[in-house]
Design a protein around this motif. Structure first.
Motif, PDB file in Angstrom:
ATOM      1  N   PRO A 137      93.082  99.513  78.490  1.00  0.00           N
ATOM      2  CA  PRO A 137      93.741 100.591  77.734  1.00  0.00           C
ATOM      3  C   PRO A 137      95.243 100.606  77.988  1.00  0.00           C
ATOM      4  O   PRO A 137      95.681 100.560  79.144  1.00  0.00           O
ATOM      5  N   PRO A 138      96.047 100.644  76.935  1.00  0.00           N
ATOM      6  CA  PRO A 138      97.504 100.646  77.113  1.00  0.00           C
ATOM      7  C   PRO A 138      97.987 101.963  77.703  1.00  0.00           C
ATOM      8  O   PRO A 138      97.244 102.954  77.744  1.00  0.00           O
ATOM      9  N   ALA A 139      99.230 101.946  78.177  1.00  0.00           N
ATOM     10  CA  ALA A 139      99.814 103.169  78.735  1.00  0.00           C
ATOM     11  C   ALA A 139      99.909 104.241  77.661  1.00  0.00           C
ATOM     12  O   ALA A 139      99.934 103.957  76.455  1.00  0.00           O
ATOM     13  N   GLU A 140      99.965 105.500  78.113  1.00  0.00           N
ATOM     14  CA  GLU A 140     100.012 106.603  77.161  1.00  0.00           C
ATOM     15  C   GLU A 140     101.257 106.566  76.284  1.00  0.00           C
ATOM     16  O   GLU A 140     101.270 107.136  75.198  1.00  0.00           O
ATOM     17  N   SER A 141     102.299 105.882  76.762  1.00  0.00           N
ATOM     18  CA  SER A 141     103.533 105.812  75.978  1.00  0.00           C
ATOM     19  C   SER A 141     103.405 104.874  74.787  1.00  0.00           C
ATOM     20  O   SER A 141     104.281 104.835  73.931  1.00  0.00           O
ATOM     21  N   ARG A 142     102.310 104.101  74.723  1.00  0.00           N
ATOM     22  CA  ARG A 142     102.115 103.166  73.624  1.00  0.00           C
ATOM     23  C   ARG A 142     100.980 103.649  72.731  1.00  0.00           C
ATOM     24  O   ARG A 142     100.001 104.213  73.193  1.00  0.00           O
ATOM     25  N   SER A 143     101.111 103.396  71.468  1.00  0.00           N
ATOM     26  CA  SER A 143     100.063 103.711  70.513  1.00  0.00           C
ATOM     27  C   SER A 143      99.945 102.554  69.533  1.00  0.00           C
ATOM     28  O   SER A 143     100.898 102.237  68.819  1.00  0.00           O
ATOM     29  N   LEU A 144      98.775 101.886  69.523  1.00  0.00           N
ATOM     30  CA  LEU A 144      98.586 100.765  68.612  1.00  0.00           C
ATOM     31  C   LEU A 144      98.630 101.222  67.162  1.00  0.00           C
ATOM     32  O   LEU A 144      99.074 100.484  66.280  1.00  0.00           O
ATOM     33  N   ALA A 145      98.189 102.463  66.908  1.00  0.00           N
ATOM     34  CA  ALA A 145      98.263 102.991  65.546  1.00  0.00           C
ATOM     35  C   ALA A 145      99.716 103.083  65.085  1.00  0.00           C
ATOM     36  O   ALA A 145     100.033 102.789  63.924  1.00  0.00           O
ATOM     37  N   ASP A 146     100.605 103.473  65.994  1.00  0.00           N
ATOM     38  CA  ASP A 146     102.030 103.545  65.644  1.00  0.00           C
ATOM     39  C   ASP A 146     102.589 102.151  65.340  1.00  0.00           C
ATOM     40  O   ASP A 146     103.464 102.004  64.484  1.00  0.00           O
ATOM     41  N   ILE A 147     102.090 101.149  66.058  1.00  0.00           N
ATOM     42  CA  ILE A 147     102.551  99.784  65.803  1.00  0.00           C
ATOM     43  C   ILE A 147     102.173  99.348  64.393  1.00  0.00           C
ATOM     44  O   ILE A 147     102.998  98.823  63.642  1.00  0.00           O
ATOM     45  N   TRP A 148     100.925  99.590  64.017  1.00  0.00           N
ATOM     46  CA  TRP A 148     100.491  99.225  62.671  1.00  0.00           C
ATOM     47  C   TRP A 148     101.250 100.012  61.608  1.00  0.00           C
ATOM     48  O   TRP A 148     101.587  99.485  60.555  1.00  0.00           O
ATOM     49  N   SER A 149     101.537 101.262  61.912  1.00  0.00           N
ATOM     50  CA  SER A 149     102.308 102.061  60.960  1.00  0.00           C
ATOM     51  C   SER A 149     103.709 101.491  60.783  1.00  0.00           C
ATOM     52  O   SER A 149     104.230 101.422  59.665  1.00  0.00           O
ATOM     53  N   ALA A 150     104.325 101.068  61.886  1.00  0.00           N
ATOM     54  CA  ALA A 150     105.667 100.494  61.815  1.00  0.00           C
ATOM     55  C   ALA A 150     105.666  99.176  61.053  1.00  0.00           C
ATOM     56  O   ALA A 150     106.650  98.825  60.393  1.00  0.00           O
ATOM     57  N   LEU A 151     104.559  98.428  61.158  1.00  0.00           N
ATOM     58  CA  LEU A 151     104.462  97.151  60.459  1.00  0.00           C
ATOM     59  C   LEU A 151     104.153  97.318  58.977  1.00  0.00           C
ATOM     60  O   LEU A 151     104.244  96.356  58.203  1.00  0.00           O
ATOM     61  N   GLY A 152     103.744  98.527  58.585  1.00  0.00           N
ATOM     62  CA  GLY A 152     103.421  98.763  57.187  1.00  0.00           C
ATOM     63  C   GLY A 152     102.074  98.209  56.790  1.00  0.00           C
ATOM     64  O   GLY A 152     101.824  97.965  55.595  1.00  0.00           O
ATOM     65  N   GLY A 153     101.194  97.985  57.778  1.00  0.00           N
ATOM     66  CA  GLY A 153      99.881  97.431  57.479  1.00  0.00           C
ATOM     67  C   GLY A 153      98.767  98.400  57.796  1.00  0.00           C
ATOM     68  O   GLY A 153      98.999  99.519  58.273  1.00  0.00           O
ATOM     69  N   ASP A 154      97.544  97.990  57.492  1.00  0.00           N
ATOM     70  CA  ASP A 154      96.366  98.799  57.769  1.00  0.00           C
ATOM     71  C   ASP A 154      95.871  98.516  59.183  1.00  0.00           C
ATOM     72  O   ASP A 154      95.962  97.383  59.673  1.00  0.00           O
ATOM     73  N   LEU A 155      95.331  99.538  59.820  1.00  0.00           N
ATOM     74  CA  LEU A 155      94.828  99.403  61.185  1.00  0.00           C
ATOM     75  C   LEU A 155      93.679  98.400  61.222  1.00  0.00           C
ATOM     76  O   LEU A 155      92.747  98.471  60.423  1.00  0.00           O
ATOM     77  N   LYS A 156      93.749  97.444  62.159  1.00  0.00           N
ATOM     78  CA  LYS A 156      92.719  96.428  62.325  1.00  0.00           C
ATOM     79  C   LYS A 156      92.228  96.415  63.760  1.00  0.00           C
ATOM     80  O   LYS A 156      92.959  96.793  64.676  1.00  0.00           O
ATOM     81  N   PRO A 157      90.979  95.937  63.973  1.00  0.00           N
ATOM     82  CA  PRO A 157      90.531  95.724  65.350  1.00  0.00           C
ATOM     83  C   PRO A 157      91.443  94.707  66.037  1.00  0.00           C
ATOM     84  O   PRO A 157      91.865  93.720  65.424  1.00  0.00           O
ATOM     85  N   SER A 158      91.746  94.941  67.304  1.00  0.00           N
ATOM     86  CA  SER A 158      92.666  94.048  68.007  1.00  0.00           C
ATOM     87  C   SER A 158      92.357  94.066  69.496  1.00  0.00           C
ATOM     88  O   SER A 158      91.708  94.985  70.011  1.00  0.00           O
ATOM     89  N   LEU A 159      92.845  93.046  70.177  1.00  0.00           N
ATOM     90  CA  LEU A 159      92.776  92.962  71.629  1.00  0.00           C
ATOM     91  C   LEU A 159      94.189  93.057  72.176  1.00  0.00           C
ATOM     92  O   LEU A 159      95.091  92.354  71.706  1.00  0.00           O
ATOM     93  N   ASP A 160      94.380  93.910  73.164  1.00  0.00           N
ATOM     94  CA  ASP A 160      95.683  94.024  73.815  1.00  0.00           C
ATOM     95  C   ASP A 160      95.706  93.046  74.983  1.00  0.00           C
ATOM     96  O   ASP A 160      95.010  93.240  75.989  1.00  0.00           O
ATOM     97  N   VAL A 161      96.476  91.985  74.856  1.00  0.00           N
ATOM     98  CA  VAL A 161      96.570  90.949  75.887  1.00  0.00           C
ATOM     99  C   VAL A 161      97.935  91.077  76.564  1.00  0.00           C
ATOM    100  O   VAL A 161      98.969  91.005  75.897  1.00  0.00           O
ATOM    101  N   VAL A 162      97.923  91.280  77.881  1.00  0.00           N
ATOM    102  CA  VAL A 162      99.164  91.456  78.631  1.00  0.00           C
ATOM    103  C   VAL A 162      99.270  90.352  79.680  1.00  0.00           C
ATOM    104  O   VAL A 162      98.374  90.193  80.520  1.00  0.00           O
ATOM    105  N   ILE A 163     100.355  89.585  79.611  1.00  0.00           N
ATOM    106  CA  ILE A 163     100.623  88.513  80.568  1.00  0.00           C
ATOM    107  C   ILE A 163     101.869  88.886  81.353  1.00  0.00           C
ATOM    108  O   ILE A 163     102.913  89.166  80.766  1.00  0.00           O
ATOM    109  N   THR A 164     101.734  88.917  82.677  1.00  0.00           N
ATOM    110  CA  THR A 164     102.866  89.278  83.538  1.00  0.00           C
ATOM    111  C   THR A 164     103.437  88.000  84.129  1.00  0.00           C
ATOM    112  O   THR A 164     102.805  87.358  84.977  1.00  0.00           O
ATOM    113  N   THR A 165     104.621  87.643  83.670  1.00  0.00           N
ATOM    114  CA  THR A 165     105.188  86.347  84.037  1.00  0.00           C
ATOM    115  C   THR A 165     106.487  86.491  84.814  1.00  0.00           C
ATOM    116  O   THR A 165     107.281  87.406  84.546  1.00  0.00           O
TER     117      THR A 165
END
Length: 210
Positions: A137-165
């Motif tokens: 689960p992403p931090a509370e400061s992030r919202s995947l729905a907001d990301i899709w809204s910013a992209l102008g697309g419809d909400l889709k199933p997704s995996l949040d992949v985080v790589i710490t490099t």
């Protein structure tokens, strides 16, 4: 470094979820126009967030040694960054998208770290592990729905992949070669002869003893 982590993630997905020749692994912005042009099964890893992992920050320089253990240079410790990817599947049918996304999840879950063989040479030289999390689960400061809204697309199933490099920091300071030979010091007496050849005088005590 970011593009090299992209390639490492691509190799992992190619190794299990979407082998070469069965579709594409891309890193595009999933806008509606982009989605409309898709005509082949695609896994898209959209890099939507980059931020430093400040808990991993180190202070001071550290020494790099050669095979003999001799310090050859000093460098600043690397800074660590979390690269967050929105991983989505794109096909002509929703069922196929779910199947492809399930394959990606099964491919990534066994890896708590990016496999060493997928890492670029600069990270192999650092001899560090590169953590990876999937569907945490992403931090509370992030919202995947907001990301899709910013992209102008419809909400889709997704995996949040985080790589710490780690990200190498310059400058690197070369160290002068170690001193391997000592300087010979010659001590001479008043007449110019070496001190070791001077006759030793015995100091007499006040009461005449030796």
């Amino acid at each position: 470094m970011i593009h090299e982590i992209d390639e490492a993630l691509r190799r992992v997905l190619r190794g299990g979820a979407l082998p070469e020749g069965t579709g594409e692994v891309v890193f595009e912005t999933p806008t509606r126009d982009w989605a409309a042009r898709r005509n082949t099964p695609t896994l898209n890893a959209y890099l939507y967030d980059i931020r430093e992992d400040v808990d991993r920050r180190e202070r001071g320089a550290y020494a790099e040694r050669d095979a003999r253990g001799v310090v050859v240079r000093r460098r600043q410790p690397p800074r660590w960054f979390r690269l967050s990817y929105l991983l989505t599947a794109w096909t002509a049918r929703t069922e196929d998208e779910h199947r492809l996304l399930s394959g990606a999840l099964a491919c990534l879950l066994p890896h708590e770290f990016l496999p060493v063989e997928t890492l670029p040479p600069v990270l192999k030289d650092l001899e560090v592990l590169v953590p990876m999390t999937v569907a945490v689960p992403p931090a509370e400061s992030r919202s995947l729905a907001d990301i899709w809204s910013a992209l102008g697309g419809d909400l889709k199933p997704s995996l949040d992949v985080v790589i710490t490099t780690p990200f190498p920091v310059t400058p690197v300071y070369d160290v002068a070669p170690p001193v391997t030979e000592g300087a010979a010091v010659s001590v001479r007496g008043r007449d110019g002869t070496p001190a070791d050849s001077q006759p030793r005088m015995l100091r007499r005590t006040r009461n005449g003893g030796k």
